[in-house]
Design a protein around this motif. Structure first.
Motif, PDB file in Angstrom:
ATOM      1  N   LEU A   1       1.184  -1.221  -0.079  1.00 46.12           N
ATOM      2  CA  LEU A   1       0.246  -0.058  -0.178  1.00 46.12           C
ATOM      3  C   LEU A   1       1.269   1.149  -0.398  1.00 46.12           C
ATOM      4  O   LEU A   1       0.641   2.389  -0.806  1.00 46.12           O
ATOM      5  N   PRO A   2       2.079   1.650   0.781  1.00 51.46           N
ATOM      6  CA  PRO A   2       2.527   2.702   0.971  1.00 51.46           C
ATOM      7  C   PRO A   2       3.426   3.362  -0.608  1.00 51.46           C
ATOM      8  O   PRO A   2       3.178   4.603  -1.085  1.00 51.46           O
ATOM      9  N   ASN A   3       3.830   1.882  -1.459  1.00 50.58           N
ATOM     10  CA  ASN A   3       4.323   1.855  -2.663  1.00 50.58           C
ATOM     11  C   ASN A   3       3.071   2.416  -3.761  1.00 50.58           C
ATOM     12  O   ASN A   3       3.301   2.999  -4.629  1.00 50.58           O
ATOM     13  N   PHE A   4       1.912   1.853  -3.353  1.00 48.96           N
ATOM     14  CA  PHE A   4       0.939   1.987  -4.609  1.00 48.96           C
ATOM     15  C   PHE A   4       0.526   3.467  -4.131  1.00 48.96           C
ATOM     16  O   PHE A   4       0.763   4.322  -5.650  1.00 48.96           O
ATOM     17  N   VAL A   5       0.381   4.299  -2.831  1.00 50.27           N
ATOM     18  CA  VAL A   5       0.155   5.264  -2.740  1.00 50.27           C
ATOM     19  C   VAL A   5       1.254   6.531  -3.174  1.00 50.27           C
ATOM     20  O   VAL A   5       1.508   7.479  -3.641  1.00 50.27           O
ATOM     21  N   GLY A   6       2.739   5.792  -3.636  1.00 49.67           N
ATOM     22  CA  GLY A   6       3.857   6.576  -3.082  1.00 49.67           C
ATOM     23  C   GLY A   6       3.946   7.053  -4.866  1.00 49.67           C
ATOM     24  O   GLY A   6       4.150   7.667  -5.769  1.00 49.67           O
ATOM     25  N   ARG A   7       3.299   5.711  -5.502  1.00 49.65           N
ATOM     26  CA  ARG A   7       3.783   5.506  -7.359  1.00 49.65           C
ATOM     27  C   ARG A   7       2.604   6.365  -7.802  1.00 49.65           C
ATOM     28  O   ARG A   7       3.034   7.512  -8.253  1.00 49.65           O
ATOM     29  N   ALA A   8       1.455   6.648  -6.621  1.00 45.87           N
ATOM     30  CA  ALA A   8       0.657   7.913  -7.006  1.00 45.87           C
ATOM     31  C   ALA A   8       0.983   8.735  -7.054  1.00 45.87           C
ATOM     32  O   ALA A   8       0.478   9.701  -8.333  1.00 45.87           O
ATOM     33  N   GLN A   9       1.162   8.761  -5.703  1.00 50.63           N
ATOM     34  CA  GLN A   9       1.572  10.379  -6.358  1.00 50.63           C
ATOM     35  C   GLN A   9       3.120  11.162  -6.828  1.00 50.63           C
ATOM     36  O   GLN A   9       2.608  12.709  -7.738  1.00 50.63           O
ATOM     37  N   GLU A  10       3.773  10.401  -7.274  1.00 53.49           N
ATOM     38  CA  GLU A  10       5.066  10.857  -8.758  1.00 53.49           C
ATOM     39  C   GLU A  10       4.065  11.043 -10.038  1.00 53.49           C
ATOM     40  O   GLU A  10       4.541  11.625 -10.373  1.00 53.49           O
ATOM     41  N   GLN A  11       2.957  10.767  -9.610  1.00 56.13           N
ATOM     42  CA  GLN A  11       2.605  11.149 -11.117  1.00 56.13           C
ATOM     43  C   GLN A  11       1.031  12.206 -11.110  1.00 56.13           C
ATOM     44  O   GLN A  11       0.262  12.670 -12.002  1.00 56.13           O
ATOM     45  N   ILE A  12       1.664  12.896  -9.542  1.00 54.83           N
ATOM     46  CA  ILE A  12      -0.233  13.989 -10.079  1.00 54.83           C
ATOM     47  C   ILE A  12       0.867  15.084  -9.708  1.00 54.83           C
ATOM     48  O   ILE A  12       2.362  15.218  -9.584  1.00 54.83           O
ATOM     49  N   ARG A  13      -0.199  16.356  -9.174  1.00 55.67           N
ATOM     50  CA  ARG A  13       0.667  17.781  -9.190  1.00 55.67           C
ATOM     51  C   ARG A  13       0.996  18.076  -7.350  1.00 55.67           C
ATOM     52  O   ARG A  13       0.376  17.050  -6.649  1.00 55.67           O
TER      53      ARG A  13
END
Length: 328
Positions: free
Chosen positions: A228-240
């Motif tokens: 889950l933390p990796n999932f959230v971190g990867r999502a944050q990399e693609q947003i502003r």
């Protein structure tokens, strides 16, 4: 009672209370000094009383604005200058008066500003006492003052760490490090209110990890907690930087996108979905996502917008199930 007050409202109220009590304490101190015949001290301390009261009134008037904090700088500077002015004449009394400055400054000022200010005060104390009483007494007095500064700094720093830790625990989901559902409601209402004022769009993107319970049964709860933390971190990399990720349920995440129209949210949603599904999540290998995007419409509140997103997500999941059944 005070525990129910938000921290940004509690701090100015505490400062108002402390300043009023300090004005009362100085009044009592002036009476004792007048009784002992220390008339120059009475006159100098008389300046501190209106300064405390003015600061308390100013903070009360501006308690809902960020501008209230600047009044602390001239107040503390005035108190220190009064003490330094009287230091050569009344060294013992003024030294003990100055010993209260570190605690007072760390209560009123940011840690960095208070630290720099106290080191300057320590240097001034050493120079004044050194000139009037000699090297040994000057160094001893400055060392004692610096020890108080270090103690006050440690207390202020630990208090700040505790405050930040409690705030992080209150706002974030411990498993995924995303913001939690409670903070989602406040953040969404804030962005909608801002959109009503600025006439800018705000959009939501919903991400649901499909077959989440089956993944737990297959790989174990510990593995999913690591994912889950990796999932959230990867999502944050693609947003502003201004966009935020929230975990509303165990398998559902929502992104709040300020100043983003719906067509832009749809493009971003497809990019995130493609990136997430093509990524290799060890040891899960791959995950499937149900996604949806909605944009705020005038007249909607946060509940209406969230319901529209939930309906789109359910519709997307039904379509995915129907497609899977058709392929079989």
């Amino acid at each position: 009672m005070l525990s129910n007050i938000p921290q940004d409202q509690l701090q100015p109220r505490l400062q108002i209370l402390v300043y009023i009590l300090a004005a009362l304490a100085v009044t009592i101190l002036m009476y004792d000094q007048y009784y002992q015949g220390l008339y120059p001290l009475v006159l100098s301390n008389a300046i501190a009383i209106p300064a405390f009261l003015f600061s308390a009134i100013f903070i009360y008037i501006n308690r809902d604005r960020d501008t209230y904090a600047w009044v602390n700088y001239p107040l503390i500077l005035l108190l220190v200058l009064l003490a330094l002015y009287q230091l050569p004449r009344y060294p013992q009394l003024m030294i003990h008066y100055l010993y209260a400055v570190p605690l007072f400054s760390y209560f009123c000022l940011p840690i960095l500003h208070a630290t720099l200010f106290n080191f300057l005060v320590a240097a001034a104390v050493i120079v004044i006492v050194w000139t009037d009483a000699g090297t040994a007494i000057g160094l001893r007095t400055g060392t004692n003052y610096l020890l108080l500064v270090v103690s006050a700094w440690c207390f202020a720093y630990l208090t700040q760490l505790k405050s930040e830790s409690l705030k992080r625990m209150a706002l974030t989901d411990p498993e995924s490090s995303a913001y939690n559902a409670r903070h989602f409601q406040n953040a969404l209402e804030r962005e909608i209110a801002r959109s009503e004022t600025t006439r800018q769009s705000v959009s939501l993107i919903g991400l649901v990890i499909e077959d989440y319970q089956q993944l737990i049964d297959l790989h174990g709860k510990w593995v999913m907690q690591q994912l889950l933390p990796n999932f959230v971190g990867r999502a944050q990399e693609q947003i502003r930087a201004a966009d935020e990720v929230f975990r509303l349920e165990k398998d559902k995440f929502v992104l709040i996108l300020p100043h983003c129209p719906e067509d832009g949210a749809i493009i971003l949603m497809e990019r995130i979905k493609r990136n997430m599904q093509s990524h290799t999540w060890k040891p899960v290998s791959e995950i499937e996502l149900a996604t949806a995007a909605v944009s705020w419409q005038p007249g909607e509140d946060s509940g209406d917008l969230e319901k529209r997103l939930e309906m789109k997500l359910k519709k997307q999941k039904r379509a995915s199930l129907q497609l899977a059944a058709f392929d079989e």
